[in-house]
Design a protein around this motif. Structure first.
Motif, PDB file in Angstrom:
ATOM      1  N   ARG A  61    -130.649  47.327  48.524  1.00 15.66           N
ATOM      2  CA  ARG A  61    -130.850  45.886  48.793  1.00 15.66           C
ATOM      3  C   ARG A  61    -130.164  46.075  50.487  1.00 15.66           C
ATOM      4  NH1 ARG A  61    -127.568  41.153  46.030  1.00 15.66           N
ATOM      5  NH2 ARG A  61    -128.624  39.675  47.137  1.00 15.66           N
ATOM      6  N   GLY A  62    -131.255  46.660  51.680  1.00 12.98           N
ATOM      7  CA  GLY A  62    -130.947  46.289  53.312  1.00 12.98           C
ATOM      8  C   GLY A  62    -131.053  48.246  52.959  1.00 12.98           C
ATOM      9  N   VAL A  63    -131.585  47.976  54.344  1.00  9.81           N
ATOM     10  CA  VAL A  63    -131.643  49.866  54.969  1.00  9.81           C
ATOM     11  C   VAL A  63    -131.340  49.960  56.620  1.00  9.81           C
ATOM     12  CG1 VAL A  63    -133.067  51.788  55.237  1.00  9.81           C
ATOM     13  CG2 VAL A  63    -133.173  50.377  52.974  1.00  9.81           C
ATOM     14  N   ALA A  64    -130.657  50.519  56.960  1.00  8.18           N
ATOM     15  CA  ALA A  64    -130.185  50.623  58.028  1.00  8.18           C
ATOM     16  C   ALA A  64    -130.985  51.862  59.098  1.00  8.18           C
ATOM     17  CB  ALA A  64    -128.952  51.345  58.314  1.00  8.18           C
ATOM     18  N   CYS A  65    -131.601  50.884  59.148  1.00  5.72           N
ATOM     19  CA  CYS A  65    -133.491  51.192  60.322  1.00  5.72           C
ATOM     20  C   CYS A  65    -134.329  50.400  61.483  1.00  5.72           C
ATOM     21  CB  CYS A  65    -134.207  52.129  59.328  1.00  5.72           C
ATOM     22  SG  CYS A  65    -134.436  51.097  58.482  1.00  5.72           S
ATOM     23  N   ARG A  66    -134.549  50.748  61.989  1.00  5.99           N
ATOM     24  CA  ARG A  66    -135.495  49.767  62.368  1.00  5.99           C
ATOM     25  C   ARG A  66    -136.563  50.266  63.326  1.00  5.99           C
ATOM     26  NH1 ARG A  66    -131.234  46.892  62.000  1.00  5.99           N
ATOM     27  NH2 ARG A  66    -130.748  45.693  62.927  1.00  5.99           N
ATOM     28  N   PRO A  67    -137.336  49.462  62.594  1.00  6.69           N
ATOM     29  CA  PRO A  67    -137.631  48.095  61.657  1.00  6.69           C
ATOM     30  C   PRO A  67    -137.744  48.745  60.757  1.00  6.69           C
ATOM     31  CG  PRO A  67    -139.721  48.942  62.396  1.00  6.69           C
ATOM     32  CD  PRO A  67    -138.572  50.636  63.299  1.00  6.69           C
ATOM     33  N   GLY A  68    -137.127  47.441  60.320  1.00  3.03           N
ATOM     34  CA  GLY A  68    -136.953  47.211  58.569  1.00  3.03           C
ATOM     35  C   GLY A  68    -136.011  47.580  57.718  1.00  3.03           C
ATOM     36  N   HIS A  69    -134.998  47.179  58.126  1.00  7.64           N
ATOM     37  CA  HIS A  69    -133.964  46.660  58.449  1.00  7.64           C
ATOM     38  C   HIS A  69    -133.808  45.666  56.354  1.00  7.64           C
ATOM     39  CE1 HIS A  69    -130.017  44.473  57.322  1.00  7.64           C
ATOM     40  NE2 HIS A  69    -129.728  45.479  57.196  1.00  7.64           N
ATOM     41  N   PRO A  70    -134.696  44.360  56.437  1.00  6.72           N
ATOM     42  CA  PRO A  70    -134.270  43.901  55.147  1.00  6.72           C
ATOM     43  C   PRO A  70    -135.003  44.625  53.952  1.00  6.72           C
ATOM     44  CG  PRO A  70    -135.272  42.628  56.882  1.00  6.72           C
ATOM     45  CD  PRO A  70    -135.526  44.226  57.334  1.00  6.72           C
ATOM     46  N   GLN A  71    -135.750  46.034  54.093  1.00  9.44           N
ATOM     47  CA  GLN A  71    -135.956  46.259  52.978  1.00  9.44           C
ATOM     48  C   GLN A  71    -135.202  46.242  51.520  1.00  9.44           C
ATOM     49  OE1 GLN A  71    -137.277  50.500  53.044  1.00  9.44           O
ATOM     50  NE2 GLN A  71    -136.609  49.605  55.252  1.00  9.44           N
ATOM     51  N   ALA A  72    -135.983  46.112  50.481  1.00  5.27           N
ATOM     52  CA  ALA A  72    -135.239  46.252  49.627  1.00  5.27           C
ATOM     53  C   ALA A  72    -135.634  46.535  47.933  1.00  5.27           C
ATOM     54  CB  ALA A  72    -134.366  44.798  49.077  1.00  5.27           C
ATOM     55  N   LEU A  73    -134.593  47.164  46.687  1.00  2.45           N
ATOM     56  CA  LEU A  73    -136.109  47.762  45.331  1.00  2.45           C
ATOM     57  C   LEU A  73    -134.663  47.353  44.660  1.00  2.45           C
ATOM     58  CD1 LEU A  73    -138.099  49.644  44.248  1.00  2.45           C
ATOM     59  CD2 LEU A  73    -136.081  51.718  44.642  1.00  2.45           C
ATOM     60  N   ALA A  74    -135.744  46.281  43.682  1.00  3.99           N
ATOM     61  CA  ALA A  74    -134.394  45.842  42.194  1.00  3.99           C
ATOM     62  C   ALA A  74    -135.655  46.448  41.702  1.00  3.99           C
ATOM     63  CB  ALA A  74    -134.710  44.609  42.827  1.00  3.99           C
ATOM     64  N   GLU A  75    -134.795  46.429  40.088  1.00  5.54           N
ATOM     65  CA  GLU A  75    -135.468  46.593  39.135  1.00  5.54           C
ATOM     66  C   GLU A  75    -135.815  45.457  38.376  1.00  5.54           C
ATOM     67  OE1 GLU A  75    -135.851  50.344  35.405  1.00  5.54           O
ATOM     68  OE2 GLU A  75    -134.124  50.586  37.246  1.00  5.54           O
ATOM     69  N   LEU A  76    -137.378  44.511  37.161  1.00  7.02           N
ATOM     70  CA  LEU A  76    -136.392  44.106  36.957  1.00  7.02           C
ATOM     71  C   LEU A  76    -135.600  44.055  34.785  1.00  7.02           C
ATOM     72  CD1 LEU A  76    -139.485  41.833  37.593  1.00  7.02           C
ATOM     73  CD2 LEU A  76    -137.133  41.093  38.488  1.00  7.02           C
ATOM     74  N   PRO A  77    -134.929  43.036  34.356  1.00  6.40           N
ATOM     75  CA  PRO A  77    -134.740  43.675  33.300  1.00  6.40           C
ATOM     76  C   PRO A  77    -135.666  44.368  32.187  1.00  6.40           C
ATOM     77  CG  PRO A  77    -133.667  41.871  33.827  1.00  6.40           C
ATOM     78  CD  PRO A  77    -134.715  41.791  34.915  1.00  6.40           C
ATOM     79  N   ASP A  78    -136.873  43.866  32.410  1.00  4.31           N
ATOM     80  CA  ASP A  78    -138.145  44.528  31.477  1.00  4.31           C
ATOM     81  C   ASP A  78    -138.387  45.488  32.003  1.00  4.31           C
ATOM     82  OD1 ASP A  78    -139.696  43.567  33.411  1.00  4.31           O
ATOM     83  OD2 ASP A  78    -140.482  41.929  32.457  1.00  4.31           O
ATOM     84  N   GLY A  79    -138.441  46.254  32.533  1.00  5.02           N
ATOM     85  CA  GLY A  79    -138.752  47.359  33.570  1.00  5.02           C
ATOM     86  C   GLY A  79    -139.132  47.676  35.056  1.00  5.02           C
ATOM     87  N   ARG A  80    -139.813  46.495  34.661  1.00  5.27           N
ATOM     88  CA  ARG A  80    -141.406  46.085  36.393  1.00  5.27           C
ATOM     89  C   ARG A  80    -139.945  46.202  37.585  1.00  5.27           C
ATOM     90  NH1 ARG A  80    -143.296  40.882  36.661  1.00  5.27           N
ATOM     91  NH2 ARG A  80    -141.030  40.348  35.187  1.00  5.27           N
ATOM     92  N   TRP A  81    -140.708  46.678  38.547  1.00  2.00           N
ATOM     93  CA  TRP A  81    -139.790  47.638  40.000  1.00  2.00           C
ATOM     94  C   TRP A  81    -140.646  46.312  40.971  1.00  2.00           C
ATOM     95  CZ3 TRP A  81    -136.353  51.219  40.188  1.00  2.00           C
ATOM     96  CH2 TRP A  81    -136.630  51.705  39.227  1.00  2.00           C
TER      97      TRP A  81
END
Length: 377
Positions: free
Chosen positions: A257-277
């Motif tokens: 949830r947010g990455v210490a980089c420039r550019p691209g800081h607001p990027q994120a990776l999440a997993e839904l309860p049914d297993g979808r990414w």
């Protein structure tokens, strides 16, 4: 979160998709979940390795006929006789050797010649026997693997399913075609996300445009039945950035949830309860490209069962505005030597378009130090 940590999470957290039985001709691009084993021998029968004469017993030999490839029932060959034979044809029972044309003399239906040390016969199973492993598990199926499997009688393979991807392009300002009007921009994400996804072994991307309405985004996320949903834009904390709130209501688990980089800081990776990414890409195109290479590509690589890709490191020269506490990701040219291209904003793609790769520069980097590079799609 640090960039390298985020990249490792995207690489190692997902488990490969379940294996399925796949028709061999449709398996190209899939990763083998089990070894490919031969079903029938290769060659499948004793076959001539040269054009010439199949002979039995000592010569000279009386020529009694001709055999071409594709003839199955040849009958036995008696001693003192021969049949003219083509490469690949079934060798008759009783054949001692194939006498090549160039070593033979033919006259009045009689062929003579000196047999050499080689019989010029490929015996059934000389190359492959039933049960032999043709290719181990973990290999990505290519055209040569398909051809070898077909040759050995394999009709279906056990392979990991290729990931499926939905791209939700958000933004009232985004148009799909035509000349943008005041305040409008053309969609520049679909081509990039498709290229990155296919390169990582995924199926072609399903693309949908979503207006900046939270309920619409939530409905699209709920309806997308693919393994991965990529959302471009709606990734920050502005009035039109709804993704984080929507994922919270859907019960998603955050891995990045947010990455210490420039550019691209607001990027994120999440997993839904049914297993979808869900992969969140910043709305600025160059920042979105960086995020796709940081999170989306390694995620899809892992889901497809492919081994993780070790990022190459090269000595990078030039000057860059480094990010304290994070990394700066810059376009680089290969010749002469790896050099940083012109500075670019998080929106502009022009420098990346003319580059050979993107270099990941930590805050400790100095001119000439090695740095990991990401291949541009």
């Amino acid at each position: 979160m640090g960039w390298f940590e985020a990249y490792v999470i995207a690489t190692t957290t997902p488990k490969p998709l379940a294996a399925a039985s796949v028709a061999v001709e449709a398996a190209a691009g899939c990763v083998l979940a089990a070894p490919v084993e031969a079903v029938r021998p290769v060659p499948a029968f004793d076959t001539a390795a040269m054009d010439g004469y199949a002979v039995a017993g000592p010569g000279p030999w009386t020529v009694t006929g001709q055999l071409l490839a594709g003839v199955a029932d040849t009958g036995p060959l008696a001693a003192g006789t021969a049949v003219e034979i083509a490469t690949g044809a079934v060798v008759p029972e009783g054949t001692g050797a194939v006498l090549p044309y160039e070593d033979s003399v033919l006259g009045d239906g009689i062929v003579s010649g000196r047999l050499g040390a080689r019989a010029h016969i490929r015996r059934a199973g000389d190359d492959v026997r039933p049960g032999d492993v043709l290719v181990p598990a973990g290999r990505t199926v290519n055209a040569t693997i398909v051809a070898a499997a077909v040759q050995a009688g394999v009709e279906r393979l056990s392979a990991h399913r290729r990931p499926t991807v939905t791209l939700l392009v958000t933004g009232d300002e985004v148009i799909d075609s035509g000349v943008p009007g005041p305040g409008q921009v053309r969609d520049s994400f679909t081509g990039l996300v498709t290229a990155v996804s296919v390169r990582a072994g995924a199926e072609p991307v399903v693309r949908r445009h979503v207006r900046d309405v939270a309920a619409l985004l939530e409905a699209e996320l709920a309806d997308a039945r693919t393994d991965v949903v990529v959302v471009s834009g709606s990734s920050s904390a502005g009035a039109a950035d709804h993704l984080h709130g929507v994922l919270g209501r859907l019960g998603a688990t955050w891995h990045v949830r947010g990455v210490a980089c420039r550019p691209g800081h607001p990027q994120a990776l999440a997993e839904l309860p049914d297993g979808r990414w869900v992969v969140s890409l910043p709305g600025n195109p160059y920042a979105g490209l960086v995020a796709a290479l940081t999170l989306l590509e390694p995620l899809l690589t892992a889901l497809g069962g492919r081994p993780p890709v070790a990022l190459p490191e090269v000595a990078v020269g030039g000057r860059a505005k480094l990010m304290p506490g994070g990394v700066r990701i810059v376009p680089v040219h290969r010749d002469p030597g790896w050099r940083i291209a012109a500075e670019t904003s998080s929106a502009g793609l022009h420098a990346a378009a003319g580059a050979d790769a993107l270099a990941v520069l930590p805050e400790t980097w100095t001119d000439g130090d090695p740095a990991p590079i990401l291949a541009v799609p």
